[in-house]
Enzyme design. Sequence first.
Site, PDB file in Angstrom:
ATOM      1  N   CYS A   1      -3.444  -2.098  -9.611  1.00 11.27           N
ATOM      2  CA  CYS A   1      -2.109  -2.158  -9.023  1.00 11.27           C
ATOM      3  C   CYS A   1      -1.238  -2.996  -9.932  1.00 11.27           C
ATOM      4  O   CYS A   1      -1.724  -3.669 -10.839  1.00 11.27           O
ATOM      5  CB  CYS A   1      -2.153  -2.745  -7.622  1.00 11.27           C
ATOM      6  SG  CYS A   1      -0.600  -2.459  -6.730  1.00 11.27           S
TER       7      CYS A   1
ATOM      8  N   CYS B   1       1.518  -5.028  -8.681  1.00 14.36           N
ATOM      9  CA  CYS B   1       2.354  -6.059  -8.039  1.00 14.36           C
ATOM     10  C   CYS B   1       2.053  -7.468  -8.540  1.00 14.36           C
ATOM     11  O   CYS B   1       2.935  -8.313  -8.590  1.00 14.36           O
ATOM     12  CB  CYS B   1       2.245  -5.977  -6.524  1.00 14.36           C
ATOM     13  SG  CYS B   1       0.578  -6.141  -5.883  1.00 14.36           S
TER      14      CYS B   1
ATOM     15  N   LYS C   1      -3.632   3.074   3.188  1.00 12.00           N
ATOM     16  CA  LYS C   1      -3.251   1.664   3.049  1.00 12.00           C
ATOM     17  C   LYS C   1      -1.921   1.474   3.759  1.00 12.00           C
ATOM     18  O   LYS C   1      -0.908   2.076   3.399  1.00 12.00           O
ATOM     19  CB  LYS C   1      -3.138   1.287   1.574  1.00 12.00           C
ATOM     20  CG  LYS C   1      -2.690  -0.165   1.406  1.00 12.00           C
ATOM     21  CD  LYS C   1      -2.746  -0.639  -0.022  1.00 12.00           C
ATOM     22  CE  LYS C   1      -2.204  -2.057  -0.108  1.00 12.00           C
ATOM     23  NZ  LYS C   1      -2.168  -2.564  -1.478  1.00 12.00           N
TER      24      LYS C   1
ATOM     25  N   ARG D   1       7.249  -3.086   1.145  1.00 12.29           N
ATOM     26  CA  ARG D   1       6.492  -1.997   0.531  1.00 12.29           C
ATOM     27  C   ARG D   1       6.492  -0.725   1.386  1.00 12.29           C
ATOM     28  O   ARG D   1       5.626   0.134   1.241  1.00 12.29           O
ATOM     29  CB  ARG D   1       5.043  -2.440   0.293  1.00 12.29           C
ATOM     30  CG  ARG D   1       4.871  -3.712  -0.532  1.00 12.29           C
ATOM     31  CD  ARG D   1       3.553  -3.709  -1.266  1.00 12.29           C
ATOM     32  NE  ARG D   1       3.110  -5.024  -1.711  1.00 12.29           N
ATOM     33  CZ  ARG D   1       3.656  -5.711  -2.708  1.00 12.29           C
ATOM     34  NH1 ARG D   1       4.713  -5.241  -3.343  1.00 12.29           N
ATOM     35  NH2 ARG D   1       3.154  -6.891  -3.051  1.00 12.29           N
TER      36      ARG D   1
ATOM     37  N   GLU E   1      -3.275  11.776   3.551  1.00 15.50           N
ATOM     38  CA  GLU E   1      -3.554  10.965   2.363  1.00 15.50           C
ATOM     39  C   GLU E   1      -5.000  11.148   1.887  1.00 15.50           C
ATOM     40  O   GLU E   1      -5.272  11.287   0.698  1.00 15.50           O
ATOM     41  CB  GLU E   1      -3.298   9.477   2.650  1.00 15.50           C
ATOM     42  CG  GLU E   1      -1.831   9.097   2.756  1.00 15.50           C
ATOM     43  CD  GLU E   1      -1.125   9.011   1.402  1.00 15.50           C
ATOM     44  OE1 GLU E   1      -1.766   9.253   0.357  1.00 15.50           O
ATOM     45  OE2 GLU E   1       0.077   8.711   1.399  1.00 15.50           O
TER      46      GLU E   1
ATOM     47  N   LYS F   1      -7.385   0.436   5.010  1.00 23.42           N
ATOM     48  CA  LYS F   1      -6.984  -0.966   4.825  1.00 23.42           C
ATOM     49  C   LYS F   1      -5.709  -1.243   5.563  1.00 23.42           C
ATOM     50  O   LYS F   1      -4.765  -0.474   5.422  1.00 23.42           O
ATOM     51  CB  LYS F   1      -6.789  -1.212   3.331  1.00 23.42           C
ATOM     52  CG  LYS F   1      -6.274  -2.579   2.996  1.00 23.42           C
ATOM     53  CD  LYS F   1      -5.983  -2.664   1.528  1.00 23.42           C
ATOM     54  CE  LYS F   1      -5.370  -4.024   1.262  1.00 23.42           C
ATOM     55  NZ  LYS F   1      -4.907  -4.155  -0.080  1.00 23.42           N
TER      56      LYS F   1
ATOM     57  N   SER G   1      -7.006 -10.238   3.854  1.00 23.17           N
ATOM     58  CA  SER G   1      -6.812 -11.690   3.833  1.00 23.17           C
ATOM     59  C   SER G   1      -6.358 -12.271   5.172  1.00 23.17           C
ATOM     60  O   SER G   1      -6.842 -13.327   5.587  1.00 23.17           O
ATOM     61  CB  SER G   1      -5.810 -12.052   2.738  1.00 23.17           C
ATOM     62  OG  SER G   1      -4.577 -11.384   2.951  1.00 23.17           O
TER      63      SER G   1
ATOM     64  N   TYR H   1     -13.845 -11.113   2.398  1.00 25.04           N
ATOM     65  CA  TYR H   1     -13.918 -12.490   1.886  1.00 25.04           C
ATOM     66  C   TYR H   1     -15.031 -13.257   2.603  1.00 25.04           C
ATOM     67  O   TYR H   1     -15.349 -14.369   2.212  1.00 25.04           O
ATOM     68  CB  TYR H   1     -12.567 -13.195   2.070  1.00 25.04           C
ATOM     69  CG  TYR H   1     -11.422 -12.426   1.422  1.00 25.04           C
ATOM     70  CD1 TYR H   1     -11.190 -12.531   0.057  1.00 25.04           C
ATOM     71  CD2 TYR H   1     -10.615 -11.563   2.168  1.00 25.04           C
ATOM     72  CE1 TYR H   1     -10.178 -11.801  -0.550  1.00 25.04           C
ATOM     73  CE2 TYR H   1      -9.597 -10.836   1.577  1.00 25.04           C
ATOM     74  CZ  TYR H   1      -9.381 -10.958   0.219  1.00 25.04           C
ATOM     75  OH  TYR H   1      -8.386 -10.226  -0.385  1.00 25.04           O
TER      76      TYR H   1
HETATM   77  C1  PBG Z   1      -2.162  -4.909  -4.189  1.00 21.84           C
HETATM   78  C2  PBG Z   1      -3.077  -5.310  -3.096  1.00 21.84           C
HETATM   79  C3  PBG Z   1      -2.796  -6.012  -1.911  1.00 21.84           C
HETATM   80  C4  PBG Z   1      -4.019  -6.227  -1.295  1.00 21.84           C
HETATM   81  C5  PBG Z   1      -4.984  -5.630  -2.089  1.00 21.84           C
HETATM   82  N1  PBG Z   1      -4.384  -5.053  -3.183  1.00 21.84           N
HETATM   83  C6  PBG Z   1      -1.543  -6.571  -1.386  1.00 21.84           C
HETATM   84  C7  PBG Z   1      -0.389  -5.737  -1.047  1.00 21.84           C
HETATM   85  O1  PBG Z   1      -0.435  -4.513  -1.023  1.00 21.84           O
HETATM   86  O2  PBG Z   1       0.652  -6.342  -0.810  1.00 21.84           O
HETATM   87  C8  PBG Z   1      -4.230  -6.984  -0.020  1.00 21.84           C
HETATM   88  C9  PBG Z   1      -5.583  -7.586   0.137  1.00 21.84           C
HETATM   89  C10 PBG Z   1      -5.690  -8.594   1.215  1.00 21.84           C
HETATM   90  O3  PBG Z   1      -4.734  -8.872   1.986  1.00 21.84           O
HETATM   91  O4  PBG Z   1      -6.775  -9.169   1.331  1.00 21.84           O
HETATM   92  N2  PBG Z   1      -1.240  -3.954  -3.920  1.00 21.84           N
END
Ligand code: PBG
Length: 325
Positions: free
Chosen positions: A119, A121, A195, A217, A233, A248, A274, A312
């Site tokens: 990615c 970002c 996602k 996003r 998707e 996710k 997270s 995690y």
């Molecule tokens: C990158 C990405 C993100 C996460 C994984 N890859 C963040 C987002 O899309 O803003 C989130 C992982 C997490 O919250 O543990 N695009």
Amino acid sequence: MIRRPRRLRATKAIRNLVRETKLQKEDLIYPLFIVDGENIKREIPSMEGVYHFSVDMLEDEIKELVELGIEHVLLFGVPDDNKKDCCGSEAYNDNGALQQGIRKIKEVAPEMDVICDVCMCEYTSHGHCGILTEGGYVDNDKTLEYLSKIAVSYAKAGADMVAPSDMMDGRIGALRNALDENGYETVAIMAYSAKYASAFYGPFRDAANSAPAFGDRKTYQMDPANSNEAMVEADLDIEEGADIIMVKPALSYLDIIRRFKDNYDLPIAAYNVSGEYSMLKQAVKQGLLSEDAIYEAVMSIKRAGATIIITYFAKDLAKVIDMKK
Ligand code: PBG
């Protein structure tokens, strides 16, 4: 006559015998954040127990994972601010921290399955997951060219698998072509198929320093209200060559995991993100919940149908998994 399901709950041995879902260390993927610099092992404030590592500090962590029986890592690169630009060029620097990290891990633990999040970002100055048009919209097809370069760079460094998390249209096909053309037809693709544009990524964006500088996003990640769209998707990703499809976040999207499980034969992954981690971690720390809540939550992800769980909690779980039987 009363039917008595309690008979099968009477002893620990019987409960073990009839348990339908078994959580194993082999199911778990542990995310790792790799930063520029040296001598850094720094706890991420929003994610207690999770650290930033510079490449030189990875060795002990990897050895610990091996000892715990964790066989998979998912890598994220977190570059210094001065390396970020409009187009995330540090992401495909063959000598970037992430690429060095891949080589380091393979040196320390050749058997470790190294998966790389693909990615932009974390690498763009504006924090969006792609290349911006003048109007600030993420330019889909242009972004595909960059994602392809990133994936090839990770493959070149020795990644076993790439996991595109950008949510651009056509990315799986683009990555598959680019990998194949460069001789990496054995590198697998785990697609972040469904996602969602989720508030549960909050702590990660601190960890990865990847919050968008403006806007959100929602023009590329999915609306949390949608379920059929997840099927669209996944259909596309499978058609384009995905090896594994992912949902996710996980805990608020167990219904989507189950729909994938019921409809597709590919392995299903789920990302216990997270926010889900920090919420539970803090609740346990404050004594509101017992540690068993972690096991129960991650078990629910597997029971819903994910056989691959990115979490995690992997290390915490690996320490207790055998005792839970
Ligand atoms: C990158 C990405 C993100 C996460 C994984 N890859 C963040 C987002 O899309 O803003 C989130 C992982 C997490 O919250 O543990 N695009």
